[in-house]
Design an enzyme around this catalytic site. Sequence first.
Site, PDB file in Angstrom:
ATOM      1  N   ASP A   1       0.030   4.592   1.116  1.00 59.23           N
ATOM      2  CA  ASP A   1       0.009   5.533   2.292  1.00 59.23           C
ATOM      3  C   ASP A   1       0.886   5.326   3.291  1.00 59.23           C
ATOM      4  O   ASP A   1       1.216   4.012   3.598  1.00 59.23           O
ATOM      5  CB  ASP A   1      -1.425   5.758   2.643  1.00 59.23           C
ATOM      6  CG  ASP A   1      -2.067   4.397   3.124  1.00 59.23           C
ATOM      7  OD1 ASP A   1      -1.829   3.387   2.387  1.00 59.23           O
ATOM      8  OD2 ASP A   1      -3.019   4.754   4.149  1.00 59.23           O
TER       9      ASP A   1
ATOM     10  N   ASP B   1       6.509   1.146   6.920  1.00 57.54           N
ATOM     11  CA  ASP B   1       5.243   0.655   6.665  1.00 57.54           C
ATOM     12  C   ASP B   1       4.233   1.693   5.975  1.00 57.54           C
ATOM     13  O   ASP B   1       3.853   2.432   6.220  1.00 57.54           O
ATOM     14  CB  ASP B   1       4.520   0.293   8.105  1.00 57.54           C
ATOM     15  CG  ASP B   1       3.186  -0.039   7.882  1.00 57.54           C
ATOM     16  OD1 ASP B   1       2.873  -0.582   6.962  1.00 57.54           O
ATOM     17  OD2 ASP B   1       2.650   0.176   9.152  1.00 57.54           O
TER      18      ASP B   1
ATOM     19  N   GLU C   1      -4.787   2.503   2.958  1.00 60.22           N
ATOM     20  CA  GLU C   1      -4.875   1.318   3.866  1.00 60.22           C
ATOM     21  C   GLU C   1      -4.610   1.406   5.459  1.00 60.22           C
ATOM     22  O   GLU C   1      -5.553   0.862   6.111  1.00 60.22           O
ATOM     23  CB  GLU C   1      -3.613   0.176   3.589  1.00 60.22           C
ATOM     24  CG  GLU C   1      -3.525  -0.807   4.400  1.00 60.22           C
ATOM     25  CD  GLU C   1      -2.757  -0.966   5.555  1.00 60.22           C
ATOM     26  OE1 GLU C   1      -2.977  -2.089   6.398  1.00 60.22           O
ATOM     27  OE2 GLU C   1      -2.320   0.119   6.084  1.00 60.22           O
ATOM     28  N   GLU C   2      -4.261   2.708   5.862  1.00 61.90           N
ATOM     29  CA  GLU C   2      -4.035   2.865   7.100  1.00 61.90           C
ATOM     30  C   GLU C   2      -5.135   3.590   8.019  1.00 61.90           C
ATOM     31  O   GLU C   2      -5.416   3.403   9.091  1.00 61.90           O
ATOM     32  CB  GLU C   2      -2.773   3.904   7.458  1.00 61.90           C
ATOM     33  CG  GLU C   2      -1.387   3.244   6.989  1.00 61.90           C
ATOM     34  CD  GLU C   2      -0.898   2.224   7.857  1.00 61.90           C
ATOM     35  OE1 GLU C   2      -1.624   1.679   8.599  1.00 61.90           O
ATOM     36  OE2 GLU C   2       0.214   1.574   7.307  1.00 61.90           O
TER      37      GLU C   2
ATOM     38  N   ASP D   1       3.632  -6.648   3.461  1.00 61.01           N
ATOM     39  CA  ASP D   1       3.169  -5.682   4.355  1.00 61.01           C
ATOM     40  C   ASP D   1       3.456  -6.262   5.951  1.00 61.01           C
ATOM     41  O   ASP D   1       2.481  -5.990   6.730  1.00 61.01           O
ATOM     42  CB  ASP D   1       1.930  -5.174   4.015  1.00 61.01           C
ATOM     43  CG  ASP D   1       1.384  -3.972   5.125  1.00 61.01           C
ATOM     44  OD1 ASP D   1       2.504  -3.344   5.546  1.00 61.01           O
ATOM     45  OD2 ASP D   1       0.506  -3.529   5.445  1.00 61.01           O
TER      46      ASP D   1
ATOM     47  N   HIS E   1       0.997  -1.365  -0.015  1.00 57.71           N
ATOM     48  CA  HIS E   1       0.032   0.024  -0.034  1.00 57.71           C
ATOM     49  C   HIS E   1       0.857   1.368  -0.100  1.00 57.71           C
ATOM     50  O   HIS E   1       2.018   1.162   0.504  1.00 57.71           O
ATOM     51  CB  HIS E   1      -0.914   0.072   1.146  1.00 57.71           C
ATOM     52  CG  HIS E   1      -0.212   0.035   2.589  1.00 57.71           C
ATOM     53  ND1 HIS E   1      -0.012   1.212   3.308  1.00 57.71           N
ATOM     54  CD2 HIS E   1      -0.019  -1.083   3.446  1.00 57.71           C
ATOM     55  CE1 HIS E   1       0.539   0.919   4.299  1.00 57.71           C
ATOM     56  NE2 HIS E   1       0.514  -0.370   4.529  1.00 57.71           N
TER      57      HIS E   1
ATOM     58  N   HIS F   1       3.964   3.057  13.146  1.00 59.71           N
ATOM     59  CA  HIS F   1       2.579   3.977  13.473  1.00 59.71           C
ATOM     60  C   HIS F   1       3.267   4.988  14.565  1.00 59.71           C
ATOM     61  O   HIS F   1       2.408   5.751  15.321  1.00 59.71           O
ATOM     62  CB  HIS F   1       1.438   3.333  13.951  1.00 59.71           C
ATOM     63  CG  HIS F   1       0.912   2.470  12.783  1.00 59.71           C
ATOM     64  ND1 HIS F   1      -0.371   1.938  13.144  1.00 59.71           N
ATOM     65  CD2 HIS F   1       1.350   1.872  11.556  1.00 59.71           C
ATOM     66  CE1 HIS F   1      -0.558   1.276  11.740  1.00 59.71           C
ATOM     67  NE2 HIS F   1       0.512   1.288  10.946  1.00 59.71           N
TER      68      HIS F   1
END
Length: 496
Positions: free
Chosen positions: A79, A116, A146-147, A170, A77, A461
């Site tokens: 983003d 990520d 995705e996030e 991922d 992904h 994150h």
Amino acid sequence: MSDDLTGLEPRRLWGHFAALARIPRPSGHEERAVEYVRRVAAEHGLPVKTDARGNLVLEVPASPGAERAPRVILQSHLDMVCEKNKGVEHDFMRDPIRPRVEGEWVRAGGTTLGADNGIGVAAALAAGTDPDLVRPPLELLFTLDEETGLTGASQLDGSILAGDTLLNLDSEEDGVLYVGCAGGADTVIGLTPRREAAAPGTAAYALEVTGLRGGHSGMNIVENRGNAIKLLARVLLAADEAGIDYGLVSIEGGGKHNAIPREATAVLRLDGPSRSRLAELIERRVAGFRTELDGVDDGLRASLEPAGDAATDVLAREDRERLVRLLGALPHGVLAMSRDIAGLVETSSNLAAVAPGDDGGYRIATSSRSSVGPSLDAVQASIRAAAALAGGSPKSRNGYPGWKPNLGSPVLGVMRDVYTEVWDRPPRVTAIHAGLECGLLGEKKPGLDMVSFGPTIEGAHSPDERVHVPAVERFWRALSLALERLSRAEAAGVSR
């Protein structure tokens, strides 16, 4: 320490990662990353397909002699989660991420790194453009957003894919193959408290909880890291129980639904005696928190400082109590462990954010996960019940399915052999307590044979995010070897 990634191996992968780091790509704003992928495709003459949502597929021809091998999808992904430490000046819509090499790790300075899933995107682009790589026909699938709820994958048009084998790039643990994931859903609670004038003789103070590690609300929840909102609520609940008189001007903390809150702030109105009593209570409570979080979140800090020109009105006492009690009652952390896979969280919930809204009310966000559908339903029901008791209006959204493990998967057999060769030991095969897109992709294209893998990424994150350079090299070797073997899949009988 170095800001130069050009000396890292594999060079082609790190080159793409460095380019992506210069491109702002918050969830929902991946346009410049899409442009970069299209530019790479144009430079190498690769056809591009898109669906109505904007997900992209690059079609990569097979190496000579592998044209008849089954088509393989490499998926990642575009983003990234955008988090920064307090006091760090960074505009994620404009400023580039600045990776730096620290020993065997690459990280950013006070912001998320975007490994990520930037490493996965870079690996897919490298695999599709390396002239020396032996590969079957490939489809490079890049999904959006995705996030913030896997919305790109949830709106994917499965007809743009032809392959029946998918490698999801991922995952974040070296030497581990993932064959299943949790489903999840968010619940957002609206609460509209009444306000009243603050008591005469009070001044504004900011009660702040900071210094926590945060992290991914699925991957890191098992570590029992501190949640700044929960700790702040516990202090306020204790103040209520101790009879400390305070007015609550505002409360705010957290942000992303899939990130454990690292910081939270309550602005209070206090008179002199109440301020002294609260300061003593904070000192006692924080000592207890540090005992709870010893070795897990040793950076915890709490402060009570003058807040200057804060508003002079506060939440009505009864409504304040409802809000604080709701924050104290909402579930957070591990709720159940798997009985099938040792060490795997089965069910959890994250109290992700609380913030004042434009309408004068409050918005409280939670994110729950489970590999067992009824358990996920039960957690959401408990959140709705707590919200109803507090007079709130809960609404569930962004639900996504889990991915049921298939230990007889043909591509898993290939990857087991590859990992055993690269790591000199068999891989650990497990499921992940996070919302990989595989569950949705399997719904969009029934029958997909899937496995997920990646290098070690720590602190995803959060501004502590970092990626292990030797693990990236092993990840690339495994991907390269897997593609080489899959290019012979028809002869080996792996095709289904």
